[in-house]
Design a protein around this motif. Structure first.
Motif, short mmCIF file in Angstrom:
data_model
loop_
_atom_site.label_atom_id
_atom_site.label_comp_id
_atom_site.label_asym_id
_atom_site.label_seq_id
_atom_site.Cartn_x
_atom_site.Cartn_y
_atom_site.Cartn_z
N PHE B 320 95.90 -20.91 1.72
CA PHE B 320 96.68 -20.61 0.52
C PHE B 320 97.00 -19.10 0.45
N GLY B 321 96.88 -18.42 1.57
CA GLY B 321 97.12 -16.99 1.57
C GLY B 321 98.49 -16.65 1.01
N SER B 322 98.52 -15.83 -0.04
CA SER B 322 99.76 -15.35 -0.67
C SER B 322 100.62 -16.48 -1.24
N ALA B 323 100.05 -17.65 -1.45
CA ALA B 323 100.85 -18.81 -1.83
C ALA B 323 101.70 -18.55 -3.08
N TRP B 324 101.12 -17.92 -4.09
CA TRP B 324 101.87 -17.67 -5.33
C TRP B 324 101.98 -16.17 -5.59
N GLN B 325 101.87 -15.37 -4.56
CA GLN B 325 101.93 -13.92 -4.74
C GLN B 325 103.26 -13.52 -5.38
N ASN B 326 103.19 -12.65 -6.35
CA ASN B 326 104.37 -12.13 -7.05
C ASN B 326 105.12 -13.19 -7.86
N CYS B 327 104.45 -14.28 -8.20
CA CYS B 327 105.05 -15.21 -9.18
C CYS B 327 104.76 -14.62 -10.56
N SER B 328 105.46 -13.57 -10.85
CA SER B 328 105.09 -12.72 -11.97
C SER B 328 105.47 -13.28 -13.33
N SER B 329 106.20 -14.40 -13.35
CA SER B 329 106.56 -15.01 -14.64
C SER B 329 105.72 -16.23 -14.99
N LEU B 330 104.82 -16.63 -14.10
CA LEU B 330 103.96 -17.78 -14.41
C LEU B 330 103.06 -17.45 -15.58
N THR B 331 103.13 -18.26 -16.61
CA THR B 331 102.28 -18.03 -17.77
C THR B 331 101.07 -18.95 -17.77
N SER B 332 101.11 -19.97 -16.92
CA SER B 332 99.95 -20.84 -16.80
C SER B 332 99.90 -21.38 -15.37
N PHE B 333 98.76 -21.87 -15.01
CA PHE B 333 98.59 -22.40 -13.66
C PHE B 333 97.80 -23.70 -13.76
N PRO B 334 98.24 -24.74 -13.05
CA PRO B 334 97.58 -26.04 -13.22
C PRO B 334 96.28 -26.15 -12.42
N LEU B 335 95.52 -27.15 -12.76
CA LEU B 335 94.25 -27.40 -12.10
C LEU B 335 94.48 -28.20 -10.82
N ILE B 336 95.15 -27.56 -9.86
CA ILE B 336 95.42 -28.25 -8.60
C ILE B 336 94.15 -28.33 -7.76
#
Lengths: 125, 483
Positions: B320-336
């Motif tokens: 998962f290296g850098s998978a969501w890096q710089n997703c700077s607008s994400l306000t929440s993240f799911p329980l994946i």
């Protein structure tokens, strides 16, 4: 047969002078363009691939003569001779060398480049 | 035989709105749709029409001399039949593609071959019909004035190995005209469908001129890596059949203007590395089936406008290296499900709008380098299982708002590299004490043993006692307050 040639960045000027002698004219000075292929050690190469005749390979390994069209000494014959001296011709793919103009025979240019150990990276367009 | 209406030969006949390629009277052909689409330029429209099956338009030298006469002849001049004089040429000998027969086509080596057209002032905005040995399709295009490569972007990227025909018209073609042009090229040797292609690697890479992409048959495709990389002109993507695709790495990377993405079938995809990296106009992402995925390196990195993320199945993911890096607008993240993940390096780095983080299963993770670095909105952090972790360098670096950190977080970790782990944070005293005491509990007394904290509160006596113990075990400890 198809010839695929890997030209180290440092040899491009000389190799393009050789290309003008073996090719059609001054436009062949762009034969070895952007060096955006690289070997495993990070050395950069410009590449060319073209169908050639036996006469071409013979000419490439014979004494070089200034082309008849080159009436104003556009071609650097010293550089062209340096490139010819660095030419390695192989009927099978061999590893590209950072101080040689490596020319290999192979029907599939991309497969030949891969067999020569060269890759074209994602960010190198 | 020409079908006539009075004295006028018919170029097209339709059944409803569908153009007909051939009409028979008994066994004899009454009408053949194989009429050159040159009529599509009859109103003075700009563009070009290239037909490899018209050998009279092919010459070996770029000045239009030395006719092509036989297979393997080089092609330095590909004459435009639209009447606009937009001939495609190549002056450099080694970069000339070659003519081949059965069917007639211009073969490109995808190394240095290219033919260039000089697009006139104003450019072309309309339709491109490209007919190759691998398939035929019509695209919406916007091509600026200047040099334009026929036969592959930058010499390398082309959906096939040979051009049979190509039409570009300034001014969009109707669906009927585009279909008739495709049929015309197919009747002259082009392959109709991409349905037999398994490897789409780099086919449309960097084709930034594409404004729409057709619903072609990609059902046999297993390798879609880099297929649409850099198609910056696309705002939408069709519901292609990617159900056999295993390698989707870099497939839509840098499609910076995609505003939506369809619910493609990605159920057998294993490699999703960088698949949607830098798709910076996506605001949401569909609930794709990623259940077979193992590699998610940088998959959504740089999707800077994603505000939410779906509960996709990542249970097989190891990287998962850098998978969501710089997703700077994400306000929440799911329980994946990240239970198989070993590499979380930079996974959520700079997800600066996250204020809380879910209790993901990170129990198999070994590398957490920069995992939550620059998550400047996080105020607290959950008690994740990082017991397999060996490297925590820069993990919470510059989490400026992080005040609360749980106890016992590192009791069972496997390595002691915390270089700059908590530098530039806002940890309260209880939290920095929690961390230091937990590091003591880990018992690590070998290998790299470094811990750094700055910002926030200095540790209490509880913490400084822990520091003394750590130093006695060979740790180098730097904390706020300078103890």
């Amino acid at each position: 047969m198809r010839l695929t040639i890997a030209c180290p960045d440092a040899l491009r000027d000389d190799a393009n002078n050789l290309a003008m002698i073996l090719g059609y004219g001054p436009s062949d000075a762009k034969t070895y363009d952007t060096p955006n292929w690289q070997d495993g050690d990070g050395n950069l190469y410009a590449v060319a691939s073209l169908p050639v005749s036996d006469a071409f390979t013979t000419a490439a390994q014979s004494s070089l003569q200034r082309p008849s069209w080159d009436t104003d000494s556009h071609v650097n014959m010293v550089g062209a001779n340096r490139a010819q001296a660095a030419l390695v011709f192989s009927l099978t793919p061999v590893a590209a060398m950072p101080d040689k103009l490596t020319a290999c025979v192979g029907d599939d240019a991309l497969a030949t480049l891969a067999a020569m150990g060269l890759t074209h990276g994602i960010g190198e367009d | 035989m020409a079908l006539k209406l009075g004295a006028t030969a018919l170029n097209k006949i339709y059944l409803g709105s569908t153009p007909i390629n051939k009409a028979y009277l008994g066994a004899g052909i009454l009408f053949s749709g194989s009429v050159s689409p040159s009529a599509l330029f009859a109103g003075g429209q700009e563009g070009l029409l290239l037909e490899a099956f018209d050998i009279d338009t092919l010459f070996q030298v770029s000045d239009g001399t030395i006719p092509v006469t036989a297979a393997t002849d080089p092609v330095g001049y590909f004459g435009d039949k639209s009447g606009n004089g937009n001939h495609a040429t190549q002056a450099t000998g080694a970069a000339r593609p070659t003519y081949q027969v059965t069917p007639d086509r211009i073969t490109v080596d995808k190394v240095d071959d290219r033919l260039s057209v000089t697009v006139p002032t104003g450019g072309f905005t309309g339709t491109m019909v490209l007919a190759t040995d691998h398939g035929t399709a019509s695209y919406g295009v916007t091509i600026p004035a200047g040099a334009y490569d026929i036969g592959g972007r930058g010499r390398w990227y082309f959906p096939g190995n040979a051009i049979v025909g190509q039409l570009i018209r300034d001014g969009a073609l109707s669906e009927g005209d585009a279909a008739a042009t495709e049929a015309y090229f197919v009747a002259n040797g082009a392959t109709a469908s991409y349905g037999a292609v398994t490897n789409f690697n780099s086919f449309w890479r960097n084709w930034s001129e594409l404004t729409t992409f057709p619903l072609i048959d990609t059902s046999a495709g297993t390798n879609f890596s880099i297929a649409w990389f850099g198609c910056t002109g696309l705002t939408r993507f069709p519901l292609l059949d990617t159900s056999a695709g295993t390698n989707l790495s870099n497939a839509w990377r840098n499609c910076t203007n995609l505003t939506s993405f369809p619910l493609l079938d990605t159920s057998v995809g294993t490699n999703f590395d960088r698949a949607w990296q830098d798709c910076s106009s996506l605001t949401s992402f569909p609930l794709l089936d990623t259940s077979a995925g193992t590699s998610f390196g940088s998959t959504w990195a740089g999707c800077t406008n994603l505000t939410s993320f779906p509960l996709i199945d990542t249970s097989g993911g190891t990287s998962f290296g850098s998978a969501w890096q710089n997703c700077s607008s994400l306000t929440s993240f799911p329980l994946i499900n990240t239970s198989a993940g070993t590499d979380f390096g930079s996974a959520w780095q700079n997800c600066s709008s996250l204020t809380i983080f879910p209790l993901l299963d990170t129990s198999a993770g070994t590398s957490f380098i920069s995992a939550w670095r620059d998550c400047t909105g996080l105020t607290s952090f959950p008690l994740l299982d990082t017991s397999s972790g060996t490297n925590f360098s820069f993990t919470w670096f510059s989490c400026f708002s992080l005040t609360s950190f749980p106890a016992n977080a590192f009791d069972n970790i496997s390595g002691g590299d915390f270089t700059n782990a908590f530098t530039n944070t806002a940890l309260n005293q209880a939290s920095i004490d929690n961390i230091l005491v937990s590091l003591v509990a880990s018992g690590i007394a070998a290998g790299t043993r470094v811990f750094d904290q700055s910002g926030g509160s200095a540790p209490s006596v509880t913490g400084t006692d822990a520091i003394d113990t750590l130093r006695s075990r060979g740790w180098t400890v730097t904390v706020t307050g300078g103890y």
